[in-house]
Scaffold this active site. Sequence first.
Site, short mmCIF file in Angstrom:
data_model
loop_
_atom_site.label_atom_id
_atom_site.label_comp_id
_atom_site.label_asym_id
_atom_site.label_seq_id
_atom_site.Cartn_x
_atom_site.Cartn_y
_atom_site.Cartn_z
N GLU A 123 79.77 52.36 33.96
CA GLU A 123 79.84 53.44 33.90
C GLU A 123 79.76 53.40 34.98
OE1 GLU A 123 79.70 55.94 31.54
OE2 GLU A 123 79.31 55.65 30.11
N HIS A 169 71.13 54.01 32.50
CA HIS A 169 71.76 54.82 31.36
C HIS A 169 71.46 53.29 30.20
CE1 HIS A 169 74.80 55.69 28.61
NE2 HIS A 169 75.62 54.59 28.91
N HIS A 180 70.73 53.57 25.14
CA HIS A 180 71.75 54.46 24.15
C HIS A 180 70.56 54.52 22.99
CE1 HIS A 180 75.97 53.20 24.75
NE2 HIS A 180 75.38 53.85 25.55
N TYR A 221 53.94 68.87 26.72
CA TYR A 221 54.23 69.19 29.16
C TYR A 221 55.12 68.09 29.70
CZ TYR A 221 50.33 66.36 29.30
OH TYR A 221 49.71 64.70 29.52
N HIS A 269 76.09 60.03 22.85
CA HIS A 269 76.26 59.46 23.44
C HIS A 269 75.09 58.58 23.93
CE1 HIS A 269 77.78 56.33 27.70
NE2 HIS A 269 77.45 56.24 26.92
N TYR A 278 50.03 66.07 42.60
CA TYR A 278 49.54 65.19 41.61
C TYR A 278 49.56 63.95 42.95
CZ TYR A 278 47.27 61.95 38.67
OH TYR A 278 46.99 60.68 37.75
ZN LIG Z 1 76.46 54.10 27.52
#
Ligand SMILES: [Zn+2]
Length: 223
Positions: free
Chosen positions: A74, A92, A94, A113, A154, A212
């Site tokens: 990726e 990233h 899953h 929120y 994905h 904040y």
């Molecule tokens: Zn992936």
Amino acid sequence: MRLAQERAEIVRFAQRLRPDGLVVGTSGNLSMRVGNLVLATPSGLDYDTLTPDLVCVTDLSGRLLEGRLEPTSEMPLHLSVYNTTDHTAVVHTHATAATAVSTLVAELPVIHYLVALFGGPVRVAPYATYGTPELAASVTGALEGRTGCLMSNHGTVTVGSSLAQAYQLNLYLEWLCEVWLRASTAAGAVGRLPRELPAKELQRVIAKFETYGQVAPARPVSG
Ligand SMILES: [Zn+2]
């Protein structure tokens, strides 16, 4: 070995992915940007066997500078974030609930929120094959003005100014998706959909988080 501290940080967070339930097997990947360099997890390596010397170092075009393994498949997605935004970390995953939600909606309904941590409603990036420039473009689009998105059918991507921040956002995103899934599942019993927060309330909380002093909390959010 240069970038020893950053390499160690990649290993530390990569080895949390499976125990934290954010990935199964060798899926998912992490990266961070240091100047014009990108440190990333290698492709297809068991996180338990990842050591600092195996972390890949590339330039901003993805050219491998250090490391004997190929960087994550990726990489186009990670590089696209670094080449189009100021973010310096990408996570990233899953994660189960988030991946389930990614198959159901175009945007995560705002029923809590803490969606404000992401700068606005969390979008679902349209599907494209993993590892492709098309997926990178889709995700980069969905991330516009946000610190996280779902990837249709994905998984998830979260970004930040540090790996700790991007990682924590990923945990929050998974939790928000789990809450929505549970509420949606139970909704049938009471004959209505989960109650959403008004857009102006979300904006109010986003403004509160900004004053904040942080978009994603390095320290715990109270309330
Ligand atoms: Zn992936």
